[in-house]
Design a protein around this motif. Structure first.
Motif, PDB file in Angstrom:
ATOM      1  N   TYR A  75       0.849  -1.185   0.000  1.00  0.00           N
ATOM      2  CA  TYR A  75       0.000   0.000   0.000  1.00  0.00           C
ATOM      3  C   TYR A  75       0.889   1.241   0.000  1.00  0.00           C
ATOM      4  O   TYR A  75       1.788   1.367   0.817  1.00  0.00           O
ATOM      5  N   THR A  76       0.666   2.122  -0.966  1.00  0.00           N
ATOM      6  CA  THR A  76       1.308   3.427  -0.917  1.00  0.00           C
ATOM      7  C   THR A  76       0.330   4.465  -1.460  1.00  0.00           C
ATOM      8  O   THR A  76      -0.826   4.126  -1.747  1.00  0.00           O
ATOM      9  N   GLY A  77       0.762   5.708  -1.585  1.00  0.00           N
ATOM     10  CA  GLY A  77      -0.203   6.718  -2.019  1.00  0.00           C
ATOM     11  C   GLY A  77       0.419   8.034  -2.395  1.00  0.00           C
ATOM     12  O   GLY A  77       1.636   8.219  -2.321  1.00  0.00           O
ATOM     13  N   ARG A  78      -0.486   8.940  -2.759  1.00  0.00           N
ATOM     14  CA  ARG A  78      -0.038  10.252  -3.236  1.00  0.00           C
ATOM     15  C   ARG A  78      -1.113  11.278  -2.906  1.00  0.00           C
ATOM     16  O   ARG A  78      -2.300  11.031  -3.127  1.00  0.00           O
ATOM     17  N   GLY A  79      -0.672  12.407  -2.384  1.00  0.00           N
ATOM     18  CA  GLY A  79      -1.580  13.525  -2.160  1.00  0.00           C
ATOM     19  C   GLY A  79      -1.561  14.411  -3.401  1.00  0.00           C
ATOM     20  O   GLY A  79      -0.573  15.082  -3.652  1.00  0.00           O
ATOM     21  N   GLN A 109      -3.333   4.728  -2.938  1.00  0.00           N
ATOM     22  CA  GLN A 109      -4.347   5.706  -2.532  1.00  0.00           C
ATOM     23  C   GLN A 109      -4.053   7.104  -3.094  1.00  0.00           C
ATOM     24  O   GLN A 109      -2.933   7.594  -2.991  1.00  0.00           O
ATOM     25  N   THR A 111      -5.136  10.774  -2.337  1.00  0.00           N
ATOM     26  CA  THR A 111      -5.850  11.476  -1.275  1.00  0.00           C
ATOM     27  C   THR A 111      -6.283  12.880  -1.723  1.00  0.00           C
ATOM     28  O   THR A 111      -5.772  13.885  -1.237  1.00  0.00           O
ATOM     29  N   GLU A 114      -7.448  14.789   1.297  1.00  0.00           N
ATOM     30  CA  GLU A 114      -6.376  15.368   2.121  1.00  0.00           C
ATOM     31  C   GLU A 114      -5.906  16.709   1.565  1.00  0.00           C
ATOM     32  O   GLU A 114      -5.802  17.700   2.286  1.00  0.00           O
ATOM     33  N   LYS A 115      -5.618  16.723   0.274  1.00  0.00           N
ATOM     34  CA  LYS A 115      -5.050  17.946  -0.293  1.00  0.00           C
ATOM     35  C   LYS A 115      -6.074  19.077  -0.308  1.00  0.00           C
ATOM     36  O   LYS A 115      -5.731  20.239  -0.190  1.00  0.00           O
ATOM     37  N   ILE A 216       3.857  -0.999   3.749  1.00  0.00           N
ATOM     38  CA  ILE A 216       3.681   0.358   3.212  1.00  0.00           C
ATOM     39  C   ILE A 216       5.035   0.991   2.908  1.00  0.00           C
ATOM     40  O   ILE A 216       5.750   1.397   3.818  1.00  0.00           O
ATOM     41  N   CYS A 218       6.941   4.186   1.982  1.00  0.00           N
ATOM     42  CA  CYS A 218       6.579   5.615   2.032  1.00  0.00           C
ATOM     43  C   CYS A 218       7.764   6.460   2.429  1.00  0.00           C
ATOM     44  O   CYS A 218       8.743   5.968   2.986  1.00  0.00           O
ATOM     45  N   GLN A 222       5.809  10.410   6.210  1.00  0.00           N
ATOM     46  CA  GLN A 222       4.454   9.870   6.382  1.00  0.00           C
ATOM     47  C   GLN A 222       4.326   8.968   7.614  1.00  0.00           C
ATOM     48  O   GLN A 222       3.244   8.466   7.921  1.00  0.00           O
ATOM     49  N   PHE A 226       1.116   6.402  10.203  1.00  0.00           N
ATOM     50  CA  PHE A 226       1.101   4.960  10.395  1.00  0.00           C
ATOM     51  C   PHE A 226       1.484   4.542  11.808  1.00  0.00           C
ATOM     52  O   PHE A 226       1.197   3.434  12.221  1.00  0.00           O
TER      53      PHE A 226
HETATM   54  N1  TRP Z   1      -0.361  11.676   2.493  1.00  0.00           N
HETATM   55  C1  TRP Z   1       0.401  11.295   1.353  1.00  0.00           C
HETATM   56  C2  TRP Z   1       0.905  12.548   0.619  1.00  0.00           C
HETATM   57  O1  TRP Z   1       0.623  13.636   0.987  1.00  0.00           O
HETATM   58  C3  TRP Z   1      -0.368  10.427   0.421  1.00  0.00           C
HETATM   59  C4  TRP Z   1      -0.550   9.026   0.930  1.00  0.00           C
HETATM   60  C5  TRP Z   1      -1.737   8.426   1.248  1.00  0.00           C
HETATM   61  C6  TRP Z   1       0.454   8.065   1.161  1.00  0.00           C
HETATM   62  N2  TRP Z   1      -1.542   7.146   1.640  1.00  0.00           N
HETATM   63  C7  TRP Z   1      -0.203   6.895   1.602  1.00  0.00           C
HETATM   64  C8  TRP Z   1       1.843   8.076   1.009  1.00  0.00           C
HETATM   65  C9  TRP Z   1       0.510   5.736   1.922  1.00  0.00           C
HETATM   66  C10 TRP Z   1       2.556   6.930   1.321  1.00  0.00           C
HETATM   67  C11 TRP Z   1       1.883   5.765   1.776  1.00  0.00           C
HETATM   68  O2  TRP Z   1       1.608  12.430  -0.341  1.00  0.00           O
END
Ligand code: TRP
Length: 372
Positions: A75-79, A109, A111, A114-115, A216, A218, A222, A226
């Motif tokens: 699991y990872t993500g991007r705002g 994910q 987000t 979030e932003k 995760i 990241c 971040q 977690f």
């Molecule tokens: N909050 C992260 C950002 O601003 C985005 C994000 C959401 C994220 N879930 C994650 C980053 C899980 C790493 C892992 O970029």
């Protein structure tokens, strides 16, 4: 030296002491024994060999479970606050490596919520649009369509909300205030938000109706989210998510983090070649005041953003990167030449990336998770 630094999910300032962070956050360094263990599954990624991914929580447990036949989900993500920049790619490229080596499923994910909440100037339309644009960069890196789902928060909220609620019920205001530095003027969406970022860590367990370990990758910035997620996980009957952390990608102006709010010091994946070259030509280096002086006493690769770019991403060959470092120290290569070398690499990479990014539009819909 100024050793004051701040690192939260929303702010990175000062010169980061990464070893001190491991102590402050209570994570573990990726040591040689762990590297050795990882190398049994596949060739070590340069980002691991070079210590860009340098810290973890329970990664050894993830491997123990894997060895016992229990696969994990990534699991990872991007705002999505704007265009993707090269710094973001570090984590994603490494996530792709983990997907390839371990055959793991991935939840990614976006987000947009979030932003929107944390940025005064962005509308929900902006951040949703950003999510789709950034998704193209993710897809362009070559993730396995059958094993990857991109989760846009506002569009998958039906799926995420029940998990987020369970998390939220276990997190007090005083915890979020202490962990994130909130105060009485913080909007209430921001206070709730960490439970949304926690949710995908437990998504596979919910879908499969039994616990599935989650790893995760990241940026270390971040980690705060977690820490909270890991604290509540056992209360909800889930495994604690494991983490593997990277250092921040440096800015072209010499500071520790590339940031979208400094467009001149940041290379976006959508930048045309001319713009990329110009930014690199203006970059901060470890060069001396004059060519004569530099020939005599050499440059300082350890502070040079151009060298850091090669080291982090653009020169995967260890011998070549060491050679570059040595030649710089000995005054055998000048900054102009070095910048040109990097600019050529980045432009070649981006031309290819931009082509794949356009192709990705066809597959976008298939990569998206949709609420039932
Ligand atoms: N909050 C992260 C950002 O601003 C985005 C994000 C959401 C994220 N879930 C994650 C980053 C899980 C790493 C892992 O970029």
């Amino acid at each position: 030296m100024n050793n004051e630094f701040t690192i939260t999910p929303w702010e990175v300032t000062g010169e980061i002491d990464y070893d001190l962070l491991v102590e402050r956050f209570g994570t573990r360094k990726i040591d040689d024994a762990l590297l050795d263990r990882i190398s049994k599954y596949g060739e070590l990624h340069p980002l691991l060999r070079r210590g860009v991914f340098y810290s973890h929580r329970d990664f050894d447990w993830i491997l123990d479970m894997y060895d016992k036949g229990q696969p994990f989900v990534l699991y990872t993500g991007r705002g999505p606050s704007g265009h993707t920049h090269i710094g973001h790619l570090i984590t994603w490229i490494f996530t792709k490596y983990l997907q390839d080596v371990f055959g793991a499923k991935l939840y990614f994910q976006m987000t947009d919520d979030e932003k929107f909440l944390f940025n005064e100037n962005l509308t929900l339309e902006d951040t949703l649009k950003g999510a789709y644009e950034n998704a193209l960069d993710v897809i362009a890196l070559g993730f396995d369509l059958k094993k990857t789902k991109i989760v846009v928060d506002t569009e998958c909220i039906h799926t995420l909300y029940p998990i987020a609620l369970k998390v939220a019920k276990r997190v007090t205001f005083s915890t979020t205030r202490a962990v994130f530095g909130f105060d009485n003027s913080t909007n209430i969406g921001s206070i709730f938000y960490t439970s949304i970022q926690a949710a995908p860590a437990f998504l596979e367990s919910e879908m499969e109706k039994h616990n599935v370990p989650c790893l995760i990758p990241c940026g270390i910035d971040q980690d705060a989210h977690f820490r909270v997620a890991r604290d509540v996980a056992p209360l909800l009957g889930y495994y604690k998510p494991a983490l593997i952390h990277n250092k921040m990608f440096p800015s072209l102006m010499g500071s520790d983090k590339m940031s979208s709010s400094q467009p001149g010091a940041t290379i976006f994946t959508t930048d045309p070649p001319k713009v990329v070259r110009k930014k690199i030509m203006n970059a901060f280096t470890g060069g001396a005041v004059s060519v004569e002086e530099q020939k005599k006493s050499g440059g300082k690769p350890e502070v040079c953003s151009v060298f850091k770019y090669q080291y982090y991403l653009f020169e995967p060959d260890d011998a070549a990167v060491n050679d570059l470092q040595e030649r710089c120290r000995r005054g055998q290569i000048m900054c102009g030449e070095c910048k040109k070398l990097l600019a050529d690499r980045v432009v070649t990479f981006l031309e290819e990336h931009q082509r794949k990014r356009e192709e990705a539009r066809i597959h976008l819909e298939e990569f998206l998770m949709r609420d039932p």
